[in-house]
Design a protein around this motif. Structure first.
Motif, mmCIF file in Angstrom:
data_model
loop_
_atom_site.group_PDB
_atom_site.id
_atom_site.type_symbol
_atom_site.label_atom_id
_atom_site.label_comp_id
_atom_site.label_asym_id
_atom_site.label_seq_id
_atom_site.Cartn_x
_atom_site.Cartn_y
_atom_site.Cartn_z
ATOM 1 N N LEU A 187 0.811 -1.219 0.000
ATOM 2 C CA LEU A 187 0.000 0.000 0.000
ATOM 3 C C LEU A 187 0.847 1.273 0.000
ATOM 4 O O LEU A 187 0.313 2.378 0.081
ATOM 5 C CB LEU A 187 -0.940 0.007 1.207
ATOM 6 C CG LEU A 187 -1.974 -1.113 1.239
ATOM 7 C CD1 LEU A 187 -2.766 -1.059 2.538
ATOM 8 C CD2 LEU A 187 -2.938 -0.996 0.053
ATOM 9 N N ALA A 189 2.902 4.380 -1.285
ATOM 10 C CA ALA A 189 2.687 5.241 -2.444
ATOM 11 C C ALA A 189 3.533 4.803 -3.626
ATOM 12 O O ALA A 189 3.078 4.797 -4.774
ATOM 13 C CB ALA A 189 3.001 6.691 -2.073
ATOM 14 N N SER A 190 4.782 4.409 -3.368
ATOM 15 C CA SER A 190 5.657 3.990 -4.468
ATOM 16 C C SER A 190 5.067 2.815 -5.244
ATOM 17 O O SER A 190 5.258 2.703 -6.457
ATOM 18 C CB SER A 190 7.033 3.583 -3.924
ATOM 19 O OG SER A 190 7.662 4.668 -3.293
ATOM 20 N N MET A 193 1.070 4.332 -6.867
ATOM 21 C CA MET A 193 0.942 5.413 -7.849
ATOM 22 C C MET A 193 1.302 4.896 -9.227
ATOM 23 O O MET A 193 2.295 4.208 -9.403
ATOM 24 C CB MET A 193 1.822 6.595 -7.445
ATOM 25 C CG MET A 193 1.297 7.303 -6.214
ATOM 26 S SD MET A 193 2.212 8.819 -5.809
ATOM 27 C CE MET A 193 3.785 8.124 -5.301
ATOM 28 N N MET B 228 -1.015 16.889 -8.751
ATOM 29 C CA MET B 228 -2.178 16.778 -7.868
ATOM 30 C C MET B 228 -3.174 17.826 -8.331
ATOM 31 O O MET B 228 -2.778 18.828 -8.936
ATOM 32 C CB MET B 228 -1.765 16.989 -6.415
ATOM 33 C CG MET B 228 -1.042 18.302 -6.158
ATOM 34 S SD MET B 228 -0.329 18.329 -4.486
ATOM 35 C CE MET B 228 -0.016 20.113 -4.357
ATOM 36 N N THR B 271 -0.337 19.436 1.828
ATOM 37 C CA THR B 271 -1.473 20.092 1.161
ATOM 38 C C THR B 271 -2.778 19.333 1.332
ATOM 39 O O THR B 271 -3.843 19.939 1.388
ATOM 40 C CB THR B 271 -1.185 20.271 -0.345
ATOM 41 O OG1 THR B 271 -0.945 19.001 -0.932
ATOM 42 C CG2 THR B 271 0.004 21.185 -0.570
ATOM 43 N N THR C 176 8.458 9.270 -4.018
ATOM 44 C CA THR C 176 8.458 8.510 -2.768
ATOM 45 C C THR C 176 9.459 7.370 -2.729
ATOM 46 O O THR C 176 9.832 6.930 -1.639
ATOM 47 C CB THR C 176 7.065 7.925 -2.505
ATOM 48 O OG1 THR C 176 6.650 7.207 -3.676
ATOM 49 C CG2 THR C 176 6.072 9.021 -2.202
ATOM 50 N N ALA C 189 0.133 5.223 0.230
ATOM 51 C CA ALA C 189 -0.463 5.900 -0.920
ATOM 52 C C ALA C 189 -1.580 6.843 -0.491
ATOM 53 O O ALA C 189 -1.705 7.960 -1.012
ATOM 54 C CB ALA C 189 -0.991 4.859 -1.907
ATOM 55 N N VAL C 192 -0.026 10.111 0.612
ATOM 56 C CA VAL C 192 0.850 10.845 -0.306
ATOM 57 C C VAL C 192 0.117 11.357 -1.546
ATOM 58 O O VAL C 192 0.357 12.472 -2.011
ATOM 59 C CB VAL C 192 2.035 9.954 -0.732
ATOM 60 C CG1 VAL C 192 2.853 10.612 -1.835
ATOM 61 C CG2 VAL C 192 2.918 9.640 0.473
ATOM 62 N N MET C 193 -0.777 10.534 -2.091
ATOM 63 C CA MET C 193 -1.414 10.944 -3.350
ATOM 64 C C MET C 193 -2.194 12.238 -3.123
ATOM 65 O O MET C 193 -2.917 12.379 -2.147
ATOM 66 C CB MET C 193 -2.328 9.833 -3.862
ATOM 67 C CG MET C 193 -1.546 8.615 -4.345
ATOM 68 S SD MET C 193 -2.596 7.359 -5.132
ATOM 69 C CE MET C 193 -3.511 6.763 -3.697
ATOM 70 N N GLY C 194 -2.057 13.154 -4.047
ATOM 71 C CA GLY C 194 -2.746 14.433 -3.912
ATOM 72 C C GLY C 194 -2.148 15.343 -2.875
ATOM 73 O O GLY C 194 -2.757 16.331 -2.499
ATOM 74 N N SER C 195 -0.941 15.059 -2.406
ATOM 75 C CA SER C 195 -0.387 15.873 -1.326
ATOM 76 C C SER C 195 1.102 16.132 -1.515
ATOM 77 O O SER C 195 1.839 15.265 -1.963
ATOM 78 C CB SER C 195 -0.609 15.176 0.020
ATOM 79 O OG SER C 195 -0.475 16.088 1.098
ATOM 80 N N LEU C 196 1.520 17.308 -1.160
ATOM 81 C CA LEU C 196 2.933 17.675 -1.064
ATOM 82 C C LEU C 196 3.221 18.001 0.390
ATOM 83 O O LEU C 196 2.396 18.600 1.070
ATOM 84 C CB LEU C 196 3.221 18.933 -1.886
ATOM 85 C CG LEU C 196 3.359 18.819 -3.389
ATOM 86 C CD1 LEU C 196 3.370 20.208 -3.998
ATOM 87 C CD2 LEU C 196 4.614 18.061 -3.785
ATOM 88 N N ALA C 226 6.905 14.431 -2.864
ATOM 89 C CA ALA C 226 5.940 14.708 -3.936
ATOM 90 C C ALA C 226 5.154 13.453 -4.309
ATOM 91 O O ALA C 226 5.664 12.338 -4.195
ATOM 92 C CB ALA C 226 6.665 15.238 -5.162
ATOM 93 N N PRO C 227 3.914 13.630 -4.768
ATOM 94 C CA PRO C 227 3.060 12.483 -5.103
ATOM 95 C C PRO C 227 3.401 11.853 -6.442
ATOM 96 O O PRO C 227 2.632 11.939 -7.400
ATOM 97 C CB PRO C 227 1.652 13.080 -5.070
ATOM 98 C CG PRO C 227 1.840 14.520 -5.386
ATOM 99 C CD PRO C 227 3.187 14.900 -4.861
ATOM 100 N N MET C 228 4.543 11.231 -6.500
ATOM 101 C CA MET C 228 4.967 10.495 -7.697
ATOM 102 C C MET C 228 5.968 9.450 -7.226
ATOM 103 O O MET C 228 6.613 9.637 -6.189
ATOM 104 C CB MET C 228 5.574 11.448 -8.721
ATOM 105 C CG MET C 228 6.714 12.289 -8.194
ATOM 106 S SD MET C 228 7.173 13.589 -9.384
ATOM 107 C CE MET C 228 8.797 14.000 -8.748
ATOM 108 N N PRO C 229 6.089 8.339 -7.937
ATOM 109 C CA PRO C 229 6.971 7.279 -7.438
ATOM 110 C C PRO C 229 8.457 7.592 -7.602
ATOM 111 O O PRO C 229 9.264 7.194 -6.768
ATOM 112 C CB PRO C 229 6.564 6.056 -8.253
ATOM 113 C CG PRO C 229 5.818 6.561 -9.426
ATOM 114 C CD PRO C 229 5.239 7.887 -9.054
#
Lengths: 333, 333, 333, 333
Positions: A187, A189-190, A193, B228, B271, C176, C189, C192-196, C226-229
C-alpha cells in the motif's frame, strides 16, 4: 443541547472521516473519541487535516461511552460485538464494521471466519422500506463500501425484473483508503501510484452482503486497487431480462433520494465528483454486442461507503433530516 | 430571506468551487451564475460534481446581475473592470481576478500588461487591520493563490523584524487546477501525472502582490507544477535578522484566526490536510547550515487561494461570522 | 565472458533498479544478489516487475561475493563498511550508500551519526577530472540522490564564478521511492497521493555532500515529498556574482556529457522526461525581481540518483563506454 | 548497416514511444520521422523526454519514406491506407492504427465508420501460428491496446474449451496516454487525477477485434479511464465450461513466449510491473461464488499495446530475435 456522540476507533480512515463530519454537524456534539494504539494522542496528530480540533483520543473501553446518546463503531471486523454488548440499551449504535451486516451466519463464517455476532438493521436507507426501519432502530449495521456502491446500481434492476439475478458480474475499483491505514508494503505510495492491480480475486467478503441486499443468486465480484486516495467505481453487468430501459428504472427508484443521482443520458460517473460527499452517481445502458445491462456507480468509500452513510443513518435514528451535516456535492477537481 | 448572490465566470475551476460553496452557504442564496462559451449549460454538465444542482448558466452581461446584492467575479484577468463598471454601487463585489489587487500601476503593467484598472481593498482578512477594512468595503480584490500562501507565512516574520526583507527566496508548488480549465497539452493528465516541472521561472505575476503585502524588497519566486489537482505548498526562506523564534512569531500572529493554523512543533504542512477547506497550515524553523528562516505554508488554491477566501471576504462585508459556509478541516486522505 | 557482478541489498528500490539494469546490461553478468529479511525469495516475488527473472536472493554475507569481479552495495547507511572490509581488494566495489561519500568526518558525525567509515572516490563522473579518478579506482562512493541533482546544477556555476557560494538556497522535491520500501504510515499511498509535504526541513544529510562537491559555503536545503513514485526536481538559487549567462555556463560545462542535457531556451525540466533513464535535464535563468540565478535540475532518484549512476561508474571502472546498458531517454509520458 | 526505418505520425504518444525504442534499437536506424501540425519541430520539443535526440520531424508525405526499408504508421484511424498505398511494395509496413485489423468490413463500418481499407496480417505473434505469418508478411496490422491485453488472457481459454465463448464480460481500465495527446478538457490532469470514470460504455471499437481473435461470440466490454499515464488492467470473466485449471491453460500456452508471463499462484498483475516494457502479466482463477473464470491481464498500452508490439513485429519481419531492442522488465516502482 445536541445529541451527545462518541466514536470508537477514531484513528483509522473511517474514524477520521467521522470526526471531520461530526466537527461540522449542527446537531451532533462530539464528546468522546477513542482509539487503540493511538490513545492519548491529539486528533490533529493522528489526522493532520484535523489540526486545530480540540480533541484527545481516549482508550476504547465501555466506560468511555456511558455518558453519550449515540456511538459510532469504527473498529476492525470482529471487535464490535464485545463493545456493543457492554453499552446500555438506551445508547443508539451505528456499526461501520461488518459484524452485524449479514443475516446468514454460514455466509459470515465462510467469508469472515469466527463466530457470527448477530444481525442488526441494515443501514442502507435507499432500499425500499429501509429508511423507516432504520428510524425505528437503536442498532444499525452500516453497509460495506463496495457493497453499497454495487447495491445501489443493482437492487432496483433486479427488483424491477429487468436484470437477471443469475449471472451478475461486477468489477469494482477502489481508492487506497479502503484498505485502511496500517502500514503495509503493497500500500506504499511507491507501489500504488501509476499502477492498477486486482486483489482478493474471486473471494471478496462483500459478495454475500450484495447478494443478500439485491437478490442476486450468482455474483462474480472482482476488486481492483486504484491509484487514488478515495472513491469506488463499480461496473455492474447482468443479463437483460425485459425490454425496460435500465436507466429509467434507476431514475424512478431514486427520484426522491437526496444522495443518489442518476446522471443525464450519455454522462458517466466519475469518482472525483462524489469525493468528500455522501452522494452516489449512477448511469446505465445496454451493451451493443452482448445485450447485457451495464450499470455504473461511483461513490466515496469513506463517505457513502462508511462515515457519511453512518451519519445519514444516525440522522434518521434521531429524527433529523437525513442530509444534516452531510455534503451532497463532492470536492472536485 | 438571505443575501442574493451572483457569480460571473462560473465555468472555470474557481467558479465551480464558488458554486459548490454557495450551494451549502446558509445565508447566501445563489440566484444567478454566468459563463462565456458555456452559457446555456446546466451547472452539472459543466461541473459534474454539481450534478443535481438546479442551475443553468446564463450569459455574462451586466443585466444578469441587476437584481443581486453580491457578485463574485471569477473572470479571466483583465475582464473584471468592464463588468464591475456597469454594476450599481449598491451591489457589493468580490473580484477573484487580479485586476484590482495592485496599488502600483507600473507593477501591473510590467507583470500583467494592459491598462491598470485601479485598486480595491485587498481581500486578505488575516493582515493587521484588514478585516475591518474589508467589512467596510463594497469592492474587495481577492488575493492570488500563490500570493496568499506565501504572504501568510512571510508577512508576520517581516513585520516582527525577524526576517530580512531584502533576500527572500520562495519556491512554491501548485496543483493543476491553479492553471485553469482550458484544454492545453502541457496540462494533460498524461503529461502531469508522475511529473514535477517548473514554469514562469523568474517572472511570475504574483511577485509584486507578495512584495506589496509583506514589505519584501527582493523576492525570488519559482513556481512548480505538481501532480495533484489542488493545493499549494510554499517554502519561504529569508535571512534571519533577530534571535526570535520564527514559529512563535507566526503562532502569535494567528492566535485568534479561525483559518490559519501554526502546527505543533516538528509537524510540517501537507497540502492534503487543507484540501477543500479555507484553512492554511504553517510551520517555521531555522536552517541548521545557513541560518536562514524556513517557513512552510500549505493551502488549497481553490479554497483560501480563490473561492473560499472570496466567501470569507463576503461574509465580512455582510456582517456574518467569517466562517459561515466554509470548512475549517480539509478532506483527507 | 562478461564481468561477474553481485548486488548486496537487492530487496530495496535501489537494489531492484540495479537488478533491472543489470538484467539488460550486455557486459555485466549478474551472478548473485542478496538481501536481509527477504533472503530466499525469488526476485520476482520481491520486485513484481522482475517476474520471469531467474534469480533467488541469497543472504548478505561476504562469502556470497567471493567469486565476483564487481559488487554493488545497496545497503542501509552505516552497513557498507563491515561488508566491504571482508571483500578481497581485487573485487571492485560501488557503494550506493552514504558511508564513504564525505571527506569530513565531523560532517559525517553531525549529519549521519556513528563512526565515519572513510572516504572513497566520489562517484560523479561529470565533475571535472572525476571520470578519470573513477576509472582508476577500485572503490567508488556513489552520490546521494538529492546531492547529484543539486550538484550538477550548481557546481559549474560556482566554479565559473557566476554564482556566489555564500548564499545558496535549494528546494528539491522527490518522489516517494527515495524514502525507501519500508512500510511506514506517512508513506502510504493514501497519505501521499494528492499531497505535497516538507520534511527534514533545515537539516537534510545531503547538505555536507553538496557543499563538498560544489564549494558552496552556505546552503539552505529544503526537501519536499511529492506524489509520484520517482524523480527529483531541484530548484537551486544563488546570488549572481558576474554578468555571465548561467545557462551558457551550464551548456559549456556539459557539452560532451552523454547524460546531462541543458534544455533549449525557455524549456524547463520535468521529472517524467528522465524517468527510468540515467539522464539529468538542466535549465537556468536570472530572476527578474531579485537578480538571483535560478537553476533547475530534474533527475530520476533511482537512475542518476542511485542505480543508474552506479552502473555508469562501474562501466568506467571496467573500461567500458559509460553509457553501456543505460538509457539516455526517459520513459514518458 | 542496419535496417533503414521511418515513422509516420511521430508526434503522438505511440509515435513518441516508437522514437524512444528506435533510438535504442541496435539493428534499426531511424532515418526519418514525420508529423502533421508539428512538422518542422525538433523531436525534443515535441517529446521533452527525447531532448538531445538529433531529429527534426518532417511532413507526412509518401516522398518522405521512399528511401527506407521499414515504415511504422502511427496515424489517426482512417489515414493509414492513403499513405500505405503510395509506398513501394518493397517497403515493409507495420500499421499501429486500426485500419487493417479487421477481416469483417461490416464490423469495421459499424464500429469505426467510413470505408474498410482491407485486412493485413494480424500482428499478435503470441497467437498460434501467427509468429510465422508475421515473419512472412510485408504488411502487418498491429493490435489495439485493449484488444491485445484482453486477447492474451482470453484466447487460450476459449481455444482450450475451458471458457465458454458465449458470455464473456470484460472490464478494462487504461491510463490516459491511450486517449492520445490532443488537448481535451476531460483529459486534463485536474479532471483525471484522483478519479476513475467509464466511457464509451457498451460500444467500444475493440469489441470486434477481440471477438475475431478469440472466437468469443458475445462480449460485454466496458473501458475505464484510470488516473495513471500508462497501463491497462483487464479483468476478463467467462463461464467455465470444463474442469481444467485456467491458470495452467495460460501457463502452457505461453511457456516459451518471452514477453508473456503467467505469474506465480496468488500473485496478481499490476500495471506498474510492465510499464515501459513489452511484457504482459497474466493470472487466472475460478470465482468462488459464481464459478466463472476470472483472468486478469496487465500491459503497457504504449508498449505491448502499441509501439513495443510494433517493434516486436518488425523484428520478426526482418528475421531478428523478437526481443531485439525491447525491454522484458518494466520500470517500477
Amino acid at each position: 443541547m445536541g445529541v451527545r456522540v462518541g466514536v470508537a476507533g477514531a484513528s483509522g480512515y473511517a474514524g477520521g472521516e467521522l470526526l471531520r463530519l461530526l466537527a461540522g454537524h449542527p446537531e451532533f456534539d462530539l464528546v468522546t473519541a477513542t482509539a487503540h494504539s493511538q490513545a492519548g494522542s491529539a486528533a490533529g496528530a493522528v489526522h493532520p487535516h484535523l489540526s486545530g480540533l480540540d480533541l484527545t483520543l481516549g482508550a476504547t473501553t465501555a466506560e468511555a461511552f456511558q455518558d453519550v446518546d449515540l456511538v459510532f463503531l469504527a473498529l476492525p471486523h470482529g471487535q464490535s460485538a464485545a463493545l456493543a454488548g457492554q453499552l446500555p440499551e438506551s445508547v443508539k449504535i451505528v456499526d461501520i464494521g461488518a459484524d452485524f451486516r449479514l443475516s446468514d451466519g454460514d455466509a459470515w463464517q465462510r467469508y469472515y471466519g469466527g463466530e457470527h455476532a448477530g444481525t442488526w438493521t441494515y443501514g442502507l436507507p435507499e432500499l425500499p422500506g429501509q429508511r423507516e426501519r432504520i428510524a425505528n432502530s437503536t442498532r444499525v449495521a452500516n453497509t460495506g463500501c463496495y457493497a453499497v456502491t454495487t447495491i445501489l446500481a443493482l437492487a432496483p434492476l433486479i427488483a424491477a425484473g429487468v436484470a437477471d439475478p443469475e449471472d451478475v458480474v461486477v468489477v469494482a475499483s477502489s481508492g487506497t483508503s479502503g484498505a485502511g491505514k496500517s502500514a503495509k508494503t503493497h500500500l506504499l505510495a511507491s507501489e500504488v501510484m501509476g499502477s492498477l492491480s486486482t486483489y482478493k480475486t474471486g473471494r471478496h467478503q462483500h459478495v454475500p452482503e450484495i447478494k443478500q441486499a439485491t437478490g442476486a443468486t450468482s455474483l462474480s465480484f472482482t476488486p481492483v486497487l486504484a491509484p487514488m486516495p478515495r472513491g469506488i467505481l463499480a461496473t455492474v453487468t447482468a443479463r437483460r431480462a425485459t425490454d425496460q430501459d435500465p436507466r429509467e428504472v434507476l431514475a424512478a427508484a431514486y427520484a426522491t433520494d437526496p444522495f443518489v443521482h442518476v446522471l443525464a443520458e450519455d454522462r458517466w460517473p466519475q469518482t472525483a465528483s462524489v469525493s468528500g460527499s455522501n452522494s452516489v452517481h449512477l448511469q446505465a445502458t445496454v451493451d451493443a454486442d452482448s445485450g447485457r445491462i451495464i450499470a455504473v456507480s461511483a461513490s466515496d468509500n469513506l463517505g457513502k461507503g462508511a462515515a457519511g452513510q453512518a451519519v445519514q443513518n444516525a440522522n434518521l435514528m434521531f429524527g433529523l433530516p437525513e442530509t444534516t451535516g452531510l455534503q451532497i456535492y463532492g470536492v472536485a477537481p
